[in-house]
Scaffold this motif. Sequence first.
Motif, PDB file in Angstrom:
ATOM      1  N   PHE A 270       0.849  -1.198   0.000  1.00 51.22           N
ATOM      2  CA  PHE A 270       0.000   0.000   0.000  1.00 51.22           C
ATOM      3  C   PHE A 270       0.879   1.241   0.000  1.00 51.22           C
ATOM      4  O   PHE A 270       2.079   1.163   0.283  1.00 51.22           O
ATOM      5  CB  PHE A 270      -0.929   0.011   1.218  1.00 51.22           C
ATOM      6  CG  PHE A 270      -0.245  -0.311   2.516  1.00 51.22           C
ATOM      7  CD1 PHE A 270       0.590   0.624   3.135  1.00 51.22           C
ATOM      8  CD2 PHE A 270      -0.417  -1.556   3.136  1.00 51.22           C
ATOM      9  CE1 PHE A 270       1.221   0.336   4.333  1.00 51.22           C
ATOM     10  CE2 PHE A 270       0.226  -1.853   4.334  1.00 51.22           C
ATOM     11  CZ  PHE A 270       1.043  -0.911   4.929  1.00 51.22           C
ATOM     12  N   ALA A 271       0.270   2.373  -0.327  1.00 54.09           N
ATOM     13  CA  ALA A 271       0.996   3.643  -0.242  1.00 54.09           C
ATOM     14  C   ALA A 271       0.787   4.224   1.149  1.00 54.09           C
ATOM     15  O   ALA A 271      -0.267   4.029   1.748  1.00 54.09           O
ATOM     16  CB  ALA A 271       0.454   4.602  -1.296  1.00 54.09           C
ATOM     17  N   GLN A 276       1.331   9.320   7.726  1.00 57.46           N
ATOM     18  CA  GLN A 276       2.466   8.400   7.916  1.00 57.46           C
ATOM     19  C   GLN A 276       3.733   8.983   7.306  1.00 57.46           C
ATOM     20  O   GLN A 276       4.815   8.899   7.884  1.00 57.46           O
ATOM     21  CB  GLN A 276       2.159   7.032   7.282  1.00 57.46           C
ATOM     22  CG  GLN A 276       1.212   6.181   8.121  1.00 57.46           C
ATOM     23  CD  GLN A 276       0.735   4.947   7.374  1.00 57.46           C
ATOM     24  OE1 GLN A 276       0.538   4.981   6.149  1.00 57.46           O
ATOM     25  NE2 GLN A 276       0.550   3.860   8.098  1.00 57.46           N
ATOM     26  N   GLY A 302      -5.401   1.349  14.471  1.00 57.78           N
ATOM     27  CA  GLY A 302      -5.547   1.121  13.046  1.00 57.78           C
ATOM     28  C   GLY A 302      -4.977   2.221  12.174  1.00 57.78           C
ATOM     29  O   GLY A 302      -5.075   2.171  10.952  1.00 57.78           O
ATOM     30  N   ALA A 303      -4.372   3.228  12.783  1.00 58.44           N
ATOM     31  CA  ALA A 303      -3.835   4.347  11.998  1.00 58.44           C
ATOM     32  C   ALA A 303      -2.569   3.936  11.249  1.00 58.44           C
ATOM     33  O   ALA A 303      -2.138   4.627  10.336  1.00 58.44           O
ATOM     34  CB  ALA A 303      -3.551   5.541  12.902  1.00 58.44           C
ATOM     35  N   GLY A 304      -1.973   2.811  11.634  1.00 52.97           N
ATOM     36  CA  GLY A 304      -0.800   2.319  10.915  1.00 52.97           C
ATOM     37  C   GLY A 304       0.520   2.753  11.526  1.00 52.97           C
ATOM     38  O   GLY A 304       1.430   3.204  10.827  1.00 52.97           O
ATOM     39  N   LYS A 305       0.653   2.564  12.822  1.00 53.48           N
ATOM     40  CA  LYS A 305       1.896   2.964  13.486  1.00 53.48           C
ATOM     41  C   LYS A 305       3.025   1.975  13.203  1.00 53.48           C
ATOM     42  O   LYS A 305       4.185   2.354  13.140  1.00 53.48           O
ATOM     43  CB  LYS A 305       1.667   3.074  15.002  1.00 53.48           C
ATOM     44  CG  LYS A 305       0.722   4.213  15.378  1.00 53.48           C
ATOM     45  CD  LYS A 305       0.543   4.365  16.869  1.00 53.48           C
ATOM     46  CE  LYS A 305      -0.290   3.252  17.464  1.00 53.48           C
ATOM     47  NZ  LYS A 305      -1.702   3.288  17.037  1.00 53.48           N
ATOM     48  N   THR A 306       2.651   0.694  13.018  1.00 53.98           N
ATOM     49  CA  THR A 306       3.688  -0.324  12.852  1.00 53.98           C
ATOM     50  C   THR A 306       4.571  -0.043  11.632  1.00 53.98           C
ATOM     51  O   THR A 306       5.790  -0.212  11.684  1.00 53.98           O
ATOM     52  CB  THR A 306       3.046  -1.725  12.735  1.00 53.98           C
ATOM     53  OG1 THR A 306       2.020  -1.827  13.718  1.00 53.98           O
ATOM     54  CG2 THR A 306       4.065  -2.810  12.965  1.00 53.98           C
ATOM     55  N   PRO A 476      -5.781   4.866   7.199  1.00 52.57           N
ATOM     56  CA  PRO A 476      -5.583   4.378   5.832  1.00 52.57           C
ATOM     57  C   PRO A 476      -6.931   4.291   5.115  1.00 52.57           C
ATOM     58  O   PRO A 476      -7.952   4.068   5.764  1.00 52.57           O
ATOM     59  CB  PRO A 476      -4.990   2.985   6.032  1.00 52.57           C
ATOM     60  CG  PRO A 476      -4.362   3.017   7.374  1.00 52.57           C
ATOM     61  CD  PRO A 476      -5.186   3.960   8.189  1.00 52.57           C
ATOM     62  N   ARG A 479     -11.307   1.955   4.927  1.00 48.92           N
ATOM     63  CA  ARG A 479     -11.891   1.435   6.165  1.00 48.92           C
ATOM     64  C   ARG A 479     -13.374   1.793   6.203  1.00 48.92           C
ATOM     65  O   ARG A 479     -13.745   2.915   5.898  1.00 48.92           O
ATOM     66  CB  ARG A 479     -11.219   2.062   7.384  1.00 48.92           C
ATOM     67  CG  ARG A 479      -9.742   1.786   7.475  1.00 48.92           C
ATOM     68  CD  ARG A 479      -9.465   0.508   8.235  1.00 48.92           C
ATOM     69  NE  ARG A 479      -8.100   0.065   7.972  1.00 48.92           N
ATOM     70  CZ  ARG A 479      -7.054   0.508   8.646  1.00 48.92           C
ATOM     71  NH1 ARG A 479      -7.227   1.344   9.626  1.00 48.92           N
ATOM     72  NH2 ARG A 479      -5.853   0.078   8.361  1.00 48.92           N
ATOM     73  N   ASP A 582      -4.598  -7.934  15.274  1.00 48.97           N
ATOM     74  CA  ASP A 582      -4.989  -7.492  13.942  1.00 48.97           C
ATOM     75  C   ASP A 582      -5.494  -8.676  13.110  1.00 48.97           C
ATOM     76  O   ASP A 582      -4.719  -9.397  12.512  1.00 48.97           O
ATOM     77  CB  ASP A 582      -3.769  -6.832  13.277  1.00 48.97           C
ATOM     78  CG  ASP A 582      -4.131  -6.199  11.946  1.00 48.97           C
ATOM     79  OD1 ASP A 582      -5.322  -5.907  11.729  1.00 48.97           O
ATOM     80  OD2 ASP A 582      -3.220  -6.009  11.125  1.00 48.97           O
TER      81      ASP A 582
END
Length: 721
Positions: A270-271, A276, A302-306, A476, A479, A582
């Motif tokens: 994904f972009a 991010q 779910g914001a994509g911290k990983t 992202p 959702r 997840d």
Amino acid sequence: MSTVSAQPAGHNPAPPGAGLSAAQRALRKLGLVRDIDFALYLPLRYEDETRIMRLADARDGETVQVEGAIIESEVVYRPRRQLRAAFDDGSGTCQLRFFNFYPSLHKQLAPGARVRVRGELRDGFLGRQMVHPVVKAAATALPQALTPVYSTIAGLAQPVLRREVRAGLARAALDETLPPELLPPRAWSLRDALHFLHTPAPDVALATLEDRSHPAWQRVKADELLAQQLSQQQARQERATQCAPRLTVAGANACDANSLHARLLAALPFALTGAQRRADAEIAADLAREIPMHRLLQGDVGAGKTVVAALAAARCIDAGYQCALMAPTEILAAQHFGKLVQWLDPLLIERGLRVAWLTGSQKKKERDTMAAAIESGEAALVVGTHAVISEKTTFRRLALAIIDEQHRFGVEQRLALRGKAVHAQDGGQTAHTAEGGQAPGPLEPHLLMMSATPIPRTLAMSYYADLDLSTLDELPPGRTPVVTKLVAEHRREEIIARIQAQLAQGRQVYWVCPLIEESEVVDLRNATATRDELVQALGTQVNVGLLHSRLPAADKQAAMAQFTAGQLHVLVSTTVIEVGVDVPNACLMVIEHAERFGLSQLHQLRGRVGRGAAASACVLLYAPGENGRVGELARERLRAMIETSDGFEIARRDLEIRGPGEFLGARQSGAPLLRFADLDADARLLTWARGLAPRLLAQYPLLAQRHIDRWLGSKAEYLKA
Ligand code: ADP
Ligand code: MG
């Protein structure tokens, strides 16, 4: 003069507990050690003993002080043993009643005696009465000021505490730490303010003391906020004197297409979101500096911290160093490990590097293998639980530590990271020194903390002034919002139908049981009973799993792995799944006894669903209490859950419901909570303190230090950690 303080000067307290009286121990418990501690221990409220009222003018329910004669008194035994006295002040009469009393009181209330009594006037069965009033001899002089009432604890009577505070206040050095030109306009001196607040003149408008708008309160709160700002900003300045490795791609520019960072970006399915990208750039700028990063990455579930963490790790590895990522639970760490291995291992292997896994529950042999890889530097990224920073783990050249759900780690664990500093001469690259900046000596690792429970801005400004913030305020794309429903416990059967509908579509379901803090055993029974009930209701075709904190780590992993793989259809769980889990195919979450959960916890839980493209729902099952209702605060929490799914809004409401003290307390053990100032009500003072702190530190460092010591005392050292 003081009769209780161990030492009049109070600056060098004896070791805790040694040879202290109960009252002395109680004073310590309240944090009252130094004279200044007593002076800053301000009353909860006041009693007005400066006036004598006429009984005829007093209203029922009013607390009054009256003076007059005892007409008669006797001890009666029915319905209960008690001392009763008839009292007359010339304007009216009332009865005094005591259920606990010494014989001396009976004597004091002999017929004909003149007394001053103070208590709450009630209209009782036998006419007007006061139960357990305070009795004094009538001739005593009236005090000139309101009488302070202090918050106290068992073993410390109010009069003793009052005397100690008065003595401490008299001894304390209350000289100004602020040059007059730096004080807010028309500010009171600290000395005047404190003396006034301990013993206010009787003509003060009590409301201005209660709402703390009185100038004396303003001065105290300004000082407190300033101390807080000074200590935070000082910590930041101290960090600026430490050295950290500069994490830039060695000998090449940052856009090198062969860098791990660039290749990871290219390989992601994904972009990045705009948020991010921004966070990644902010982190890159920090890592390129020679002082340790101290940054909090906050973003909703779910914001994509990983991914942002993975990109930071890639930058670190590109520079030739090692990175560690820690999570508070093994489940969460395992999730991260899964993702990071998938993303990074294929790229690392070409370089002879790898991602390593380290936890306390590992077999010794496996752990030894990992430890060797970490020590040799082959393990470029180490993922795990606390074990990662245990003394036994030796890194070859650790330069970046990432802590997920940072508020779940204690201060000690964050301190332990310091012990992992690299020595410039033996670690990593010498390129930094060649570039001419870096002094030899220990290189502190950079620190990136992550949190899914955002801190509202006002709080971040005051409590985390020592922290830089990156915020993922964008989810992202793709959702679908989670629909949240409130359902009463007695409609449980409808929920079973909902579950069956989800399962029929091949979806999976979470069922969360509450945590009953007093008893893990009860929890377990709850969760187990619920599992059995669901097996009954759903039939044998459906696989229902059970996950709770008492399970051995391997079983937890197995349950999670089976649920992730879709072999389990329903997962009954206690709150162990709260963070990080997840499984995009899980589209329904049922939370039992939702009224017992905290707001941010509910939000975290709900974040486990709505991770895929399918519509998801969260059902909050609630059970009214014995009075048939859900408590006021619980209702507010549930309402907030229905009304919003925005983590920042949830945090704002949570702060509103709980107040800053509890809000932060739940996030950070040992957080420096403000005693007097209120971040919302005193925003203007906070702005003043924030602006003044750097000037004071630069121009008057000694005064600044004295100011910090006065307010934070021995705590100041701890706060810098
Ligand atoms: P959290 O911030 O809660 O830790 P995660 O890092 O677990 O969130 O990310 C949640 C999910 O979103 C993961 O499956 C992750 O791979 C995915 N994801 C992250 N960033 C993006 C993106 N920019 N576009 C699409 N999906 C993304
Ligand atoms: Mg996460």
